[in-house]
Design an enzyme around this catalytic site. Sequence first.
Site, short mmCIF file in Angstrom:
data_model
loop_
_atom_site.label_atom_id
_atom_site.label_comp_id
_atom_site.label_asym_id
_atom_site.label_seq_id
_atom_site.Cartn_x
_atom_site.Cartn_y
_atom_site.Cartn_z
N SER A 144 0.86 -1.19 0.00
CA SER A 144 0.00 0.00 0.00
C SER A 144 0.89 1.23 0.00
CB SER A 144 -0.89 0.01 1.26
OG SER A 144 -1.53 1.26 1.42
N TYR A 157 -1.85 -0.70 10.90
CA TYR A 157 -2.03 -0.98 9.47
C TYR A 157 -0.86 -0.44 8.66
CZ TYR A 157 -3.75 -0.85 4.71
OH TYR A 157 -3.86 -0.99 3.35
#
Length: 265
Positions: A144, A157
């Site tokens: 990501s 995260y």
Amino acid sequence: MSDLDVRETVLITGASSGIGAALAHCFAADGADLILAARRRIELEQVAAGVREAFDVRVEVIPVDLSKTEGPAELCQAIAAMQLNVDVLVNNAGFGILGQFAESKRSLQMAMIAVNVAALTELTHRLLPDMLQRGRGGILNVSSVAAFPPGPLMAVYYASKAYVQSFSDALRYELRETPLTVSSLAPGPVASEFASRSGIGSLGVFDRNSLPPEVVAAAGYRGFRRGKRNITPGIFNRWGTLATRWLPRMTSAKIVAKIQGRKLE
């Protein structure tokens, strides 16, 4: 099948929706057989049915919860029972949680680490030796843009995706003299279930820059086939990751905190 001498089998985790489901169509379009894994059987079966209808490939479905300690082993055992060999591993399963770390549920944070980090690592470790022995295939890890800056309000995260990025780069170097490809796909905002499941609801200022999962998957698939190290779809996202290389870490953290804070309003 383009560019492939023999039929390959591709394992895609988190394949019940979003990028994972879109990647299933990308690989199947090139003639690959598929193993689709995720928690939700009904959604997996729907994706599998769509792929089978569109392409003449074998598609197996394995419901599994990768947040559980035994999840990766159960998945590999199910694959072995089908007498299948995995040529390409797509580690796509993952989720995020929005909010103050101190106020979050510990069980959810640990489940996130289990899926985003531990399961990805264990599946790679279990399947890589056979890939090396056969001398074909590779690994596509879904990272990501969150891998690059610190991520206040999604601290674990962001940290988990930093692990995925670093692990992918290191593994790519270790395997540089083998036929295997290791790539990482680092998408930005994606118009999928991820935002609502993470408690975000809206992508805020980034809504207009979000990409459909099909676009992200197609870019990731092309990049993997071309042997690219990292694929970041979208010029806005590429600029953002480049900026984090020269911005002080705490400046990046402040920017991310403001963006994430708006999602909590």
